[in-house]
Design a protein around this motif. Structure first.
Motif, short mmCIF file in Angstrom:
data_model
loop_
_atom_site.label_atom_id
_atom_site.label_comp_id
_atom_site.label_asym_id
_atom_site.label_seq_id
_atom_site.Cartn_x
_atom_site.Cartn_y
_atom_site.Cartn_z
N GLU A 119 -17.76 1.51 17.58
CA GLU A 119 -16.99 1.91 16.39
C GLU A 119 -15.60 2.33 16.83
OE1 GLU A 119 -18.94 4.69 13.81
OE2 GLU A 119 -20.74 3.45 13.65
N LYS B 89 -16.89 0.34 8.00
CA LYS B 89 -17.48 1.60 7.58
C LYS B 89 -16.53 2.27 6.61
CE LYS B 89 -20.45 3.64 10.15
NZ LYS B 89 -21.08 4.50 11.18
N ASN C 116 -19.23 5.58 19.20
CA ASN C 116 -17.82 5.81 18.87
C ASN C 116 -16.95 5.67 20.12
OD1 ASN C 116 -17.70 6.81 15.94
ND2 ASN C 116 -19.39 7.99 16.82
N GLU D 175 -26.19 5.74 14.60
CA GLU D 175 -24.91 6.05 15.23
C GLU D 175 -25.09 7.22 16.18
OE1 GLU D 175 -21.66 7.05 12.57
OE2 GLU D 175 -20.29 7.42 14.26
N ASP E 274 -14.17 1.97 11.85
CA ASP E 274 -14.65 3.26 11.38
C ASP E 274 -13.65 3.88 10.40
OD1 ASP E 274 -16.34 5.44 11.24
OD2 ASP E 274 -16.06 6.06 13.32
CA CA Z 1 -18.19 6.71 13.67
#
Ligand code: CA
Ligand code: C2E
Ligand code: CA
Ligand code: CA
Length: 280
Positions: free
Chosen positions: A151, A201, A119, A58, A180
């Motif tokens: 995400e 997640k 993200n 990530e 997320d």
């Molecule tokens: Ca994240």
């Protein structure tokens, strides 16, 4: 007493002023941070359980301010969202992450991180040209679309409409979508029916409950069961101890991320992590 009260009030106003000024200064500084090369990405491994082998990474943004030093994304991402700077910042993150992902594929071959997650904030997701930016970042870098995961948070897709259009555009491109901080929003389970995601997640706040009580573990277990039943990849976030990792595996988890396995690392350190012999 009345005087005191008024005095306090003035003080309060001044501190409000100060906060507003601080905020404006931070926004101004952020607007030149990209050009001045003050932003950088670090990459945190996402690993498979039980052995902790590298599955993906990530990308997480860092800001080294010339005077303030390190500024946390928790502080400046909201500023970027409020001021609209998130558009430029988000595009920079996407380009940078895709370039790095493509470089790892060239340099590490089959040992390269299988996937790179980026993200995307709520405001960035609903910009009309967001899908075009993603496509351009893929084309410019040569990173295959299936290697990229975006995400997004529950709050971003909660309003439906434009966010759902963007998610569907990712599917059309062949880019995966991860939800997320799962479980911290308002309608987590409802969203699973309407938003075509690939990865769940599970938020650290749930992972913290592992080994704490049968009730907390019941929630953790059912989150992984729902995800697996829907054929989603389920990642446990914020795994800090070996005991948590072991228990998560027993409870059905096959992917994890957290300080127990690795902190966010600079790009060259990921190569070291990728090439190290797998733990026994
Ligand atoms: Ca994240
Ligand atoms: P997030 O997406 O939930 O990212 C996970 C955060 O948890 C990261 O913090 C990571 O360093 C931290 N973390 C990972 N493992 C552990 C652990 O075992 N224990 C603890 N206590 N923390 C752990 P970071 O890098 O400070 O980022 C914070 C948040 O800022 C991110 O939360 C994300 O919402 C946002 N953010 C970071 N980079 C970007 C970006 O490029 N774009 C956008 N839009 N948001 C970003
Ligand atoms: Ca998260
Ligand atoms: Ca978070």
């Amino acid at each position: 007493a009345k005087n005191q009260g008024r005095g306090r009030c003035v003080e309060f106003d001044q501190s409000m002023d100060q906060a507003a000024q601080e905020h404006a200064q931070l926004a101004a500084d952020l607007s030149v941070a990209i050009d001045r090369n003050e932003l950088a990405l670090v990459y945190q491994p996402i690993v498979t359980l039980p052995h902790g082998e590298l599955s993906g990474v990530e990308a997480l943004v860092r800001w080294q301010h010339p005077v303030r030093g390190f500024v946390s994304p928790v502080e400046f991402i909201p500023v970027a969202e409020r001021t609209g700077l998130i558009t430029a910042l988000g595009a920079w993150v996407l380009y940078e992450a895709c370039q790095q992902g493509a470089a790892w594929l060239r340099e590490l071959g089959p040992a390269a991180p299988g996937r790179i997650s980026v993200n995307v904030s709520a405001r960035q997701l609903i910009e009309p040209d967001f899908p075009t930016v993603v496509e351009a970042a893929l084309l410019a870098s040569g990173l295959p679309a299936e290697k990229l995961t975006v995400e997004i948070t529950e709050t971003a897709v909660f309003d439906g409409g434009p966010a759902l259009v963007a998610v569907n555009a990712m599917k059309d491109l062949g880019v995966r979508v991860a939800l997320d901080d799962f479980g911290t929003g308002h309608s987590s389970l409802g969203l699973l029916r309407t938003v075509p995601i690939d990865v769940l997640k599970v938020d650290k706040s749930f992972v913290d409950g592992v080994g704490q009580s049968p009730e907390q573990e019941a929630i953790i277990t059912s989150l992984s069961q729902i995800g697996s039943a829907m054929r989603l990849v389920v990642v446990a976030e914020g795994v800090e101890t070996g005991a948590q990792a072991d228990r998560l595996y027993e409870l059905g988890y096959r992917y994890a991320q957290g300080y127990h396995f690795a902190r966010p690392l600079k790009a060259p350190e990921i190569a070291g992590f990728a090439l190290k012999p797998s733990p026994v």
